[in-house]
Scaffold this motif. Structure first.
Motif, PDB file in Angstrom:
ATOM      1  N   ASP A 529     -19.182  25.587  29.365  1.00  0.00           N
ATOM      2  CA  ASP A 529     -19.357  27.034  29.013  1.00  0.00           C
ATOM      3  C   ASP A 529     -19.962  27.246  27.670  1.00  0.00           C
ATOM      4  O   ASP A 529     -19.989  28.121  27.041  1.00  0.00           O
ATOM      5  CB  ASP A 529     -18.067  27.603  28.997  1.00  0.00           C
ATOM      6  CG  ASP A 529     -17.013  27.349  28.085  1.00  0.00           C
ATOM      7  OD1 ASP A 529     -17.282  26.042  27.467  1.00  0.00           O
ATOM      8  OD2 ASP A 529     -15.777  27.831  28.227  1.00  0.00           O
ATOM      9  N   GLY A 530     -20.543  26.140  27.195  1.00  0.00           N
ATOM     10  CA  GLY A 530     -21.235  26.176  25.615  1.00  0.00           C
ATOM     11  C   GLY A 530     -20.247  25.623  24.487  1.00  0.00           C
ATOM     12  O   GLY A 530     -20.617  25.746  23.548  1.00  0.00           O
ATOM     13  N   THR A 531     -19.146  25.333  25.147  1.00  0.00           N
ATOM     14  CA  THR A 531     -18.322  24.743  24.058  1.00  0.00           C
ATOM     15  C   THR A 531     -17.721  23.351  24.613  1.00  0.00           C
ATOM     16  O   THR A 531     -17.826  22.769  25.696  1.00  0.00           O
ATOM     17  CB  THR A 531     -16.653  25.579  24.028  1.00  0.00           C
ATOM     18  OG1 THR A 531     -16.291  25.368  25.650  1.00  0.00           O
ATOM     19  CG2 THR A 531     -17.006  27.047  23.871  1.00  0.00           C
ATOM     20  N   TYR A 532     -17.445  22.473  23.437  1.00  0.00           N
ATOM     21  CA  TYR A 532     -17.182  20.981  23.654  1.00  0.00           C
ATOM     22  C   TYR A 532     -15.698  21.114  23.080  1.00  0.00           C
ATOM     23  O   TYR A 532     -15.578  21.073  21.765  1.00  0.00           O
ATOM     24  CB  TYR A 532     -18.121  20.299  23.100  1.00  0.00           C
ATOM     25  CG  TYR A 532     -19.438  20.613  23.557  1.00  0.00           C
ATOM     26  CD1 TYR A 532     -19.884  19.648  24.837  1.00  0.00           C
ATOM     27  CD2 TYR A 532     -20.531  21.518  23.267  1.00  0.00           C
ATOM     28  CE1 TYR A 532     -21.064  20.026  25.374  1.00  0.00           C
ATOM     29  CE2 TYR A 532     -21.784  21.850  24.017  1.00  0.00           C
ATOM     30  CZ  TYR A 532     -21.964  21.088  24.952  1.00  0.00           C
ATOM     31  OH  TYR A 532     -23.172  21.336  25.370  1.00  0.00           O
ATOM     32  N   SER A 533     -14.558  20.271  23.453  1.00  0.00           N
ATOM     33  CA  SER A 533     -13.430  20.228  23.301  1.00  0.00           C
ATOM     34  C   SER A 533     -13.123  18.806  22.769  1.00  0.00           C
ATOM     35  O   SER A 533     -13.376  17.875  23.408  1.00  0.00           O
ATOM     36  CB  SER A 533     -12.329  20.884  24.039  1.00  0.00           C
ATOM     37  OG  SER A 533     -12.381  20.071  25.312  1.00  0.00           O
ATOM     38  N   GLY A 534     -12.136  18.589  21.704  1.00  0.00           N
ATOM     39  CA  GLY A 534     -11.753  17.355  21.428  1.00  0.00           C
ATOM     40  C   GLY A 534     -10.175  17.393  21.146  1.00  0.00           C
ATOM     41  O   GLY A 534      -9.883  18.352  20.463  1.00  0.00           O
ATOM     42  N   PRO A 535      -9.376  16.394  21.518  1.00  0.00           N
ATOM     43  CA  PRO A 535      -7.993  16.408  21.262  1.00  0.00           C
ATOM     44  C   PRO A 535      -7.747  16.287  19.560  1.00  0.00           C
ATOM     45  O   PRO A 535      -8.545  15.552  18.826  1.00  0.00           O
ATOM     46  CB  PRO A 535      -7.613  15.535  22.190  1.00  0.00           C
ATOM     47  CG  PRO A 535      -8.762  14.706  21.956  1.00  0.00           C
ATOM     48  CD  PRO A 535      -9.786  15.136  22.211  1.00  0.00           C
ATOM     49  N   MET A 536      -6.776  16.833  19.301  1.00  0.00           N
ATOM     50  CA  MET A 536      -6.343  16.917  17.894  1.00  0.00           C
ATOM     51  C   MET A 536      -4.959  16.166  17.815  1.00  0.00           C
ATOM     52  O   MET A 536      -3.802  16.783  18.148  1.00  0.00           O
ATOM     53  CB  MET A 536      -6.343  18.120  17.156  1.00  0.00           C
ATOM     54  CG  MET A 536      -6.208  18.065  15.605  1.00  0.00           C
ATOM     55  SD  MET A 536      -4.700  17.806  14.923  1.00  0.00           S
ATOM     56  CE  MET A 536      -3.599  18.770  15.347  1.00  0.00           C
ATOM     57  N   THR A 537      -4.947  14.822  17.477  1.00  0.00           N
ATOM     58  CA  THR A 537      -3.696  13.878  17.763  1.00  0.00           C
ATOM     59  C   THR A 537      -3.179  13.499  16.417  1.00  0.00           C
ATOM     60  O   THR A 537      -2.779  12.306  16.466  1.00  0.00           O
ATOM     61  CB  THR A 537      -3.770  12.919  18.806  1.00  0.00           C
ATOM     62  OG1 THR A 537      -4.965  12.025  18.484  1.00  0.00           O
ATOM     63  CG2 THR A 537      -4.259  13.510  20.163  1.00  0.00           C
ATOM     64  N   ILE A 538      -3.586  14.124  15.290  1.00  0.00           N
ATOM     65  CA  ILE A 538      -3.611  13.414  13.932  1.00  0.00           C
ATOM     66  C   ILE A 538      -1.725  13.745  13.835  1.00  0.00           C
ATOM     67  O   ILE A 538      -1.302  14.590  13.994  1.00  0.00           O
ATOM     68  CB  ILE A 538      -4.283  14.050  12.879  1.00  0.00           C
ATOM     69  CG1 ILE A 538      -5.705  13.906  13.263  1.00  0.00           C
ATOM     70  CG2 ILE A 538      -3.860  13.658  11.529  1.00  0.00           C
ATOM     71  CD1 ILE A 538      -6.491  14.773  12.526  1.00  0.00           C
ATOM     72  N   LYS A 539      -1.241  12.686  13.396  1.00  0.00           N
ATOM     73  CA  LYS A 539       0.396  12.513  13.036  1.00  0.00           C
ATOM     74  C   LYS A 539       0.312  12.596  11.553  1.00  0.00           C
ATOM     75  O   LYS A 539       1.619  13.020  11.267  1.00  0.00           O
ATOM     76  CB  LYS A 539       0.685  11.166  13.408  1.00  0.00           C
ATOM     77  CG  LYS A 539       0.581  11.045  14.971  1.00  0.00           C
ATOM     78  CD  LYS A 539       1.285   9.757  15.366  1.00  0.00           C
ATOM     79  CE  LYS A 539       0.940   9.606  16.859  1.00  0.00           C
ATOM     80  NZ  LYS A 539       1.815   8.339  17.317  1.00  0.00           N
ATOM     81  N   LYS A 540      -0.382  12.286  10.751  1.00  0.00           N
ATOM     82  CA  LYS A 540      -0.388  12.324   9.262  1.00  0.00           C
ATOM     83  C   LYS A 540      -0.544  13.739   8.611  1.00  0.00           C
ATOM     84  O   LYS A 540      -1.539  14.274   8.749  1.00  0.00           O
ATOM     85  CB  LYS A 540      -1.143  11.250   8.531  1.00  0.00           C
ATOM     86  CG  LYS A 540      -0.930  11.160   7.234  1.00  0.00           C
ATOM     87  CD  LYS A 540      -1.819  10.222   6.422  1.00  0.00           C
ATOM     88  CE  LYS A 540      -1.595   9.998   4.906  1.00  0.00           C
ATOM     89  NZ  LYS A 540      -0.270   9.779   4.369  1.00  0.00           N
ATOM     90  N   ALA A 541       0.241  13.993   7.924  1.00  0.00           N
ATOM     91  CA  ALA A 541       0.195  15.590   7.547  1.00  0.00           C
ATOM     92  C   ALA A 541      -0.896  15.522   6.262  1.00  0.00           C
ATOM     93  O   ALA A 541      -0.938  14.459   5.448  1.00  0.00           O
ATOM     94  CB  ALA A 541       1.287  16.245   6.928  1.00  0.00           C
ATOM     95  N   GLY A 542      -1.648  16.447   5.894  1.00  0.00           N
ATOM     96  CA  GLY A 542      -2.398  16.344   4.864  1.00  0.00           C
ATOM     97  C   GLY A 542      -3.678  17.356   5.140  1.00  0.00           C
ATOM     98  O   GLY A 542      -3.740  18.076   5.934  1.00  0.00           O
ATOM     99  N   GLN A 543      -4.561  17.614   4.095  1.00  0.00           N
ATOM    100  CA  GLN A 543      -5.776  18.277   4.210  1.00  0.00           C
ATOM    101  C   GLN A 543      -6.841  17.750   4.510  1.00  0.00           C
ATOM    102  O   GLN A 543      -7.228  16.564   4.095  1.00  0.00           O
ATOM    103  CB  GLN A 543      -6.157  19.003   2.665  1.00  0.00           C
ATOM    104  CG  GLN A 543      -7.054  19.849   2.580  1.00  0.00           C
ATOM    105  CD  GLN A 543      -6.796  21.248   3.026  1.00  0.00           C
ATOM    106  OE1 GLN A 543      -5.798  21.825   2.730  1.00  0.00           O
ATOM    107  NE2 GLN A 543      -7.446  21.747   4.271  1.00  0.00           N
ATOM    108  N   TYR A 544      -7.476  18.079   5.908  1.00  0.00           N
ATOM    109  CA  TYR A 544      -8.601  17.511   6.282  1.00  0.00           C
ATOM    110  C   TYR A 544      -9.927  18.243   6.429  1.00  0.00           C
ATOM    111  O   TYR A 544      -9.745  19.611   6.297  1.00  0.00           O
ATOM    112  CB  TYR A 544      -8.077  17.101   7.865  1.00  0.00           C
ATOM    113  CG  TYR A 544      -7.125  16.013   8.246  1.00  0.00           C
ATOM    114  CD1 TYR A 544      -7.553  14.432   8.314  1.00  0.00           C
ATOM    115  CD2 TYR A 544      -5.761  16.289   8.025  1.00  0.00           C
ATOM    116  CE1 TYR A 544      -6.348  13.703   8.328  1.00  0.00           C
ATOM    117  CE2 TYR A 544      -4.867  15.134   7.961  1.00  0.00           C
ATOM    118  CZ  TYR A 544      -5.107  13.791   8.286  1.00  0.00           C
ATOM    119  OH  TYR A 544      -4.408  13.042   8.432  1.00  0.00           O
TER     120      TYR A 544
END
Length: 939
Positions: A529-544
């Motif tokens: 539908d014009g979008t591409y999704s990726g999972p966000m499985t980051i466990k470490k807190a912080g500024q990304y």
């Protein structure tokens, strides 16, 4: 005499005769002397009728001598020859007699009178077109006498005629087509004037007959009606919308025309009865560009309806917009103008029949889809309800485009001057999505349609990274079955989201830790539908920073703050501020607590210890008491900088502080011991007011022998200052009253195994008498206690009742009844003989040693708990001293292995036992923790 006898007169005019009476001498009569004359003048007509004159006597003053004359006047009314006779007589003297011979008088008809004139003739009231109409005028005077041609009358009395025409015959307004074929002429036979007229026009004309300028009133006259002649097909005409008189017809609208029957001169025939035929057929312009020929598309007939007045009504309705021939015939001959060329235009524009369309192969047709950024163009063909295309620009089409951020309303413009009936509408939008196009003819709907405005090509400048996780979210948790997603949304150059996929291989997504080189890629899924999704499985807190590329070009990055997830009590860190090993009583003490999530990320929430979420308390246990700090006793402060909670309190009891924190129902434990976190609390700064000196040597001493007393250093809260140093204590001695010199007196401060407890050792000099010394114990420059010590020159006899019993701390047991200890901890009691004054008796046979009793209470284990529970057991000793010996036994003991031992002399506190005044003794290493003395003031 008679001046003149008339011979000719006009009827209606007075005939006057002047009669001058004279005497016989010819004198004109003045009737001065003569009697009155009687004079008569009578006229006799040719019908033997006699008519008298009227006489009037008149007096004349034209001469010097007035006279009288008679004037006879007669007005004849009938023409003819009259005989006049003059009579004379005297008044009152009989009948008059003729005066002369009769005279003749001819009376002509009078002046013509319009009121009496008679107008006759067949042509007065009407005639037929092209037929002669006769008018006869018989002039008559006012008495109805025929006036003839009035020639003699005019000659006789021209003033009576004046300048006016004697007779005029005409029709008012000089109607065209009407003329006189014979002028007004006098017919002697008829004694009347005669004229003849003829008319080529029908109508009702107004006949005007005037006599001497006065109109003759025609009795019963209305008008002169000229009626038409027989029907002439060639002259018969048709008129009305149905034959094009009013221009083009409108398809579907009833049309009509009239056949007007005419004579040869074109005059309307006012009666019916004729038979006409009407045929209507569609035609087209022939190749010669001049004539029209039937095209066979439409043929119909119409029946003329006789109106009975010379007109025939024809009604018909045509629905096909075209040119038509309307052919009207009688007896096979066409009437004037037949066949008639009639144009049928489309009827009123019909919204439902009008068409919205695009040309074939039109690239910018917006009636189905339209690409953003391109102008959509559509056309409108105005049609009537029969589908006929309009050929004018008289309509107003209104269109509106709503949706996708667009709201346009406009009138459609004329497409081209060469394309009548066609209109054009345009719109433009940069926003993709459904657009509602509505076209109306005035208020009527022509078309309503939803159009899809499709996005353009993907643009790296407008595509974006989106997700509910931005700008901040929590890290991925083990409880998330479906990870949070981050989407790369493709958009065109106008910012419209693409609606289809297909770019998966050209798009990448990764997360990079700010200020670091950690890069976490994310596998993208094409959502089609014009979008591409990726999972966000980051466990470490912080500024990304979330970064994406499209065809190798970078999209605008997104900052992502990943915060810790929910706290896990078992992962919480607890430690003392500054990693201090101990807290100090009286000082603000801070426990640092850091809440962590399941991945050991520090939580910066700042509310984890809020009331209602956490229960926080600190229990401080000492050997003698337990104090709990909670509520307002504790201050909690959160530092957002390091995510630490600072739990502060001021301990007042030395001992062990235990922190109790319950988070979400789970108790926080020390990560190392897995037990509640603890820290020792030491006494605060030494407080001179709370410190004390006690023991036998603090009040009495034996001259020449070492004397000892105890010093206990305490803080402001009366906690023993176990970390105090011997260097902190100093002594000052002074003689009170008389006695020996103290210059050679020795003293020292001895540290004991029990922190905060010190032994003051001094040896007062020998003297022949008892004396008193002052001892000042100082902590720095502050005096702890000022003592007065009575120095005895020698000790008395042993007083068993005064035996000193102390504990390991040197504290005296006031009564030998009970004391307390803890299970598993050795407990010792010491016994020492003194005299009745409390002075140690060191040289008595009974004082060869001191007694130490040590016992260790057993430990009771609770099987359902992991930790050992120390059970306090109360142990009692009973003493019974006699002069000959002593005995010791435990009372009510259930201990497995109590130990009670009498220390021999070899383990006595002194290495030598000698005379009671011997000096120089020292304390062996096996001595009690402190030298036994009297009871402590605080015990």
């Amino acid at each position: 005499s008679v001046s003149t006898f008339p011979t000719l007169a006009l009827a209606g005019e007075a005939v006057k005769v002047q009669i001058q009476p004279k005497d016989k001498f010819g004198n004109r009569q003045d009737y001065v002397a003569a009697i009155e004359d009687r004079i008569d003048l009578n006229y006799t007509s040719d019908t033997f009728l006699e008519f008298p004159s009227s006489l009037q006597k008149k007096r004349s003053t034209t001469s010097s001598i007035p006279f009288f004359y008679h004037e006879a006047s007669y007005v004849p009314t009938k023409p003819g020859i009259y005989s006049g006779q003059l009579y004379h007589g005297f008044e009152g003297q009989g009948e008059p007699t003729p005066m002369s011979l009769p005279f003749a008088l001819e009376v002509l008809p009078g002046v013509p009178d319009a009121a009496s004139t008679v107008v006759t003739g067949l042509g007065v009231h009407g005639t037929v077109v092209n037929e002669l109409g006769e008018i006869v005028v018989e002039l008559r005077d006012q008495y109805g006498n025929r006036a003839g041609n009035v020639t003699r009358q005019r000659e006789l009395s021209p003033s009576a005629f004046g300048d006016a025409e004697t007779l005029q015959v005409a029709f008012a307004g000089s109607p065209p087509g009407l003329s006189f074929t014979k002028l007004v002429e006098y017919d002697p036979k008829k004694e009347a004037f005669e004229t003849v007229y003829v008319s080529t026009k029908v109508g009702n004309f107004d006949l005007k007959v005037t006599v001497l300028g006065v109109e003759v009133v025609l009795n019963g006259y209305v008008s002169t009606a000229v009626t038409a002649g027989p029907i002439s097909v060639a002259s018969t005409v048709a008129e009305g919308p149905g034959v094009g008189d009013t221009g083009a017809l409108s398809a579907g609208s009833p049309a009509n025309f009239k056949i007007l029957a005419r004579d040869a001169h074109g005059n309307a025939i006012l009666v019916g009865g004729a038979a006409f035929k009407c045929v209507i057929q569609s035609v087209v312009l022939s190749q010669d560009g001049i004539n029209y020929v039937p095209d066979g598309r439409a043929t119909t007939s119409a029946v003329p309806v006789d109106a009975g007045d010379g007109t025939y009504n024809v009604d018909f309705t045509l629905t096909l917009a075209s040119y038509y021939h309307v052919e009207v015939t009688r007896g096979g001959q066409g009437i004037q103008g037949s066949p008639f060329l009639v144009q049928v235009l489309p009827g009123p524009t019909d919204a439902a029949s009008s068409e919205v369309y695009c040309e074939p192969e039109q690239l910018d047709c917006p009636l189905e889809t339209l690409e953003v950024g391109k102008q959509g163009k559509f056309y409108i063909q105005a049609k009537d309800r029969f589908g006929g295309s309009k050929a004018d620009f008289a309509d107003q089409f209104f269109y509106s485009v709503v949706g996708g951020g667009l709201s346009k309303s406009s009138f459609a413009l004329v497409r081209d001057i060469s394309k009548p009936g066609q209109y054009i509408g345009t719109f433009f939008t940069n926003l993709a999505g459904p657009v509602d196009l509505t076209v109306r003819l005035m208020g009527d709907l022509v078309m309503a349609k939803t159009i899809t405005v499709e996005p353009g090509l993907a643009s790296v400048f407008n595509s974006e990274i989106v997700s509910p996780v931005f700008p901040s979210s929590v890290v991925h948790t083990s409880g998330q079955v479906v990870p949070q997603k981050v989407f790369v949304v493709t958009r065109d150059s106008f910012g419209n989201k693409l609606s289809v996929g297909g770019m998966g291989s050209s798009i990448t997504l990764n997360f990079q830790l700010k200020n670091g080189d950690v890069v976490i890629p994310s596998d993208l899924t094409n959502e089609n539908d014009g979008t591409y999704s990726g999972p966000m499985t980051i466990k470490k807190a912080g500024q990304y920073v979330a970064k994406a590329t499209m065809n190798g070009e970078s999209l605008e990055s997104r900052d992502l703050l990943l915060e810790p997830s929910v706290l896990v009590a078992a992962n919480t860190l607890v430690y003392a501020e500054g990693n201090t090993p101990k807290f100090t009583a009286g000082q603000n003490s801070t426990v640092l607590l850091q809440t962590l999530d399941e991945w050991y990320n520090v939580r910066y929430d700042g509310t984890d210890l809020d009331d209602g979420k956490a229960a926080v308390s600190i229990t401080l246990a000492s050997s003698g008491s337990t104090v709990t700090y909670s509520g307002s006793d504790i201050s909690k402060f959160f530092s957002a900088k390091d995510g630490q909670y600072r739990i502060s309190f001021v301990p007042t009891v030395s001992g062990v502080a235990r922190l109790s924190v319950v988070l979400n129902g789970d108790e926080v434990v020390d990560q190392t011991t897995q037990r509640p976190w603890e820290i020792p609390v030491r006494a605060g700064e030494v407080d001179a007011a709370k410190s004390s000196a006690y023991g036998t040597g603090a009040s009495r001493a034996l001259a020449g022998m070492e004397a000892r007393f105890n010093v206990r250093l305490a803080d402001a809260f009366d906690n023993t200052c176990e970390d105090s140093k011997v260097e902190d204590i100093s002594l000052e001695f002074a003689l009170v009253g008389s006695g020996p010199s103290l210059n050679a007196m020795t003293s020292s401060v001895v540290t004991t195994e029990l922190g905060g407890h010190f032994i003051i050792v001094y040896t007062p000099p020998t003297h022949a008498e008892d004396y008193t010394i002052g001892v000042k114990v100082k902590l720095g420059t502050v005096s702890i206690q000022d003592l007065q010590v009575k120095v005895h020159k020698e000790a008395g006899e042993v007083d068993y009742a005064s035996t000193v019993v102390t504990t390991a701390t040197g504290a005296a047991l006031e009564s030998f009844t009970t004391s307390e200890t803890s299970a598993g901890v050795a407990f010792s009691v010491y016994f020492q003989l003194v005299d009745a004054s409390g002075v140690y008796v060191l040289d008595s046979p009974q004082a060869d040693g001191w007694l130490q009793v040590t016992a260790v209470p057993p430990v009771k284990q609770t099987p359902w708990q992991r930790s050992l529970l120390a059970t306090t057991r109360r142990t009692s000793w009973q003493r019974n001293w006699a002069t000959t010996g002593s005995s010791l036994r435990p009372v009510g003991s259930t201990w497995a292995s109590p130990v009670a031992s009498l220390r021999p002399n070899t383990t006595s506190p002194w290495s030598q036992v000698g005379p009671r005044r011997r000096s120089g003794r020292s304390t062996p290493s096996t001595a009690p923790p402190w030298w036994p003395g009297s009871h402590s003031p605080s015990s």
